[in-house]
Design a protein around this motif. Structure first.
Motif, mmCIF file in Angstrom:
data_model
loop_
_atom_site.group_PDB
_atom_site.id
_atom_site.type_symbol
_atom_site.label_atom_id
_atom_site.label_comp_id
_atom_site.label_asym_id
_atom_site.label_seq_id
_atom_site.Cartn_x
_atom_site.Cartn_y
_atom_site.Cartn_z
ATOM 1 N N ALA A 1 0.810 -1.215 0.000
ATOM 2 C CA ALA A 1 0.000 0.000 0.000
ATOM 3 C C ALA A 1 0.842 1.263 0.000
ATOM 4 N N THR A 2 0.139 2.371 -0.250
ATOM 5 C CA THR A 2 0.719 3.708 -0.152
ATOM 6 C C THR A 2 -0.064 4.466 0.907
ATOM 7 N N VAL A 3 0.632 5.140 1.805
ATOM 8 C CA VAL A 3 -0.019 5.881 2.890
ATOM 9 C C VAL A 3 -0.689 7.133 2.327
ATOM 10 N N LEU A 4 -1.980 7.282 2.611
ATOM 11 C CA LEU A 4 -2.750 8.449 2.181
ATOM 12 C C LEU A 4 -2.926 9.458 3.312
ATOM 13 N N GLU A 5 -3.081 8.932 4.533
ATOM 14 C CA GLU A 5 -3.395 9.791 5.674
ATOM 15 C C GLU A 5 -2.940 9.104 6.959
ATOM 16 N N ILE A 6 -2.451 9.892 7.893
ATOM 17 C CA ILE A 6 -2.038 9.362 9.189
ATOM 18 C C ILE A 6 -3.034 9.842 10.226
ATOM 19 N N ARG A 7 -3.577 8.905 10.981
ATOM 20 C CA ARG A 7 -4.549 9.228 12.027
ATOM 21 C C ARG A 7 -4.003 8.755 13.366
ATOM 22 N N ASN A 8 -4.701 9.052 14.425
ATOM 23 C CA ASN A 8 -4.283 8.616 15.758
ATOM 24 C C ASN A 8 -4.483 7.105 15.882
ATOM 25 N N GLY A 9 -3.396 6.333 15.789
ATOM 26 C CA GLY A 9 -3.480 4.882 15.923
ATOM 27 C C GLY A 9 -3.856 4.150 14.657
ATOM 28 N N SER A 10 -3.902 4.840 13.522
ATOM 29 C CA SER A 10 -4.246 4.159 12.278
ATOM 30 C C SER A 10 -3.710 4.916 11.060
ATOM 31 N N VAL B 1 -4.723 3.933 3.865
ATOM 32 C CA VAL B 1 -3.803 3.580 2.789
ATOM 33 C C VAL B 1 -4.574 3.240 1.523
ATOM 34 N N CYS B 2 -3.853 3.231 0.407
ATOM 35 C CA CYS B 2 -4.407 2.776 -0.867
ATOM 36 C C CYS B 2 -3.708 1.473 -1.217
ATOM 37 N N ASP B 3 -4.487 0.405 -1.344
ATOM 38 C CA ASP B 3 -3.968 -0.898 -1.752
ATOM 39 C C ASP B 3 -3.425 -0.761 -3.173
ATOM 40 N N ARG B 4 -2.145 -1.014 -3.375
ATOM 41 C CA ARG B 4 -1.528 -0.818 -4.685
ATOM 42 C C ARG B 4 -1.988 -1.851 -5.712
ATOM 43 N N GLN B 5 -2.553 -2.966 -5.282
ATOM 44 C CA GLN B 5 -3.026 -3.971 -6.236
ATOM 45 C C GLN B 5 -4.460 -3.719 -6.702
ATOM 46 N N THR B 6 -5.308 -3.182 -5.800
ATOM 47 C CA THR B 6 -6.723 -3.014 -6.143
ATOM 48 C C THR B 6 -7.156 -1.555 -6.253
ATOM 49 N N GLY B 7 -6.370 -0.626 -5.700
ATOM 50 C CA GLY B 7 -6.754 0.781 -5.676
ATOM 51 C C GLY B 7 -7.744 1.113 -4.578
ATOM 52 N N GLN B 8 -8.104 0.134 -3.758
ATOM 53 C CA GLN B 8 -9.074 0.308 -2.682
ATOM 54 C C GLN B 8 -8.427 1.003 -1.486
#
Length: 69
Positions: free
Chosen positions: A6-15, A18-25
């Motif tokens: 995956a690629t990190v889209l956003e950083i949250r408190n404890g989570s 991400v975007c799954d690089r295989q499905t785009g989900q």
């Protein structure tokens, strides 16, 4: 063990959102070390294979590693 690339889209408190690089989900990854990563970073996530049916789906990481291309 299931692996998610995956690629990190956003950083949250404890989570991470991400975007799954295989499905785009988009996936919400619950991780105690979420603050150690940066937006745009490529990561490999190891988890138990259980993904919720929520929107976005959620998983709990057992291990996250930075991915080098």
């Amino acid at each position: 063990m299931t692996i998610l690339y995956a690629t990190v889209l956003e950083i949250r408190n404890g989570s991470l959102l991400v975007c799954d690089r295989q499905t785009g989900q988009q996936v919400l990854v619950n991780a105690w070390n979420a603050c150690c990563f940066s937006v745009g970073e490529a990561i490999t996530i190891y988890y138990n294979g259980v993904m919720t049916k929520s929107i976005p789906p959620q998983i709990t990481a057992s291990c996250i590693q930075r991915t080098c291309f």
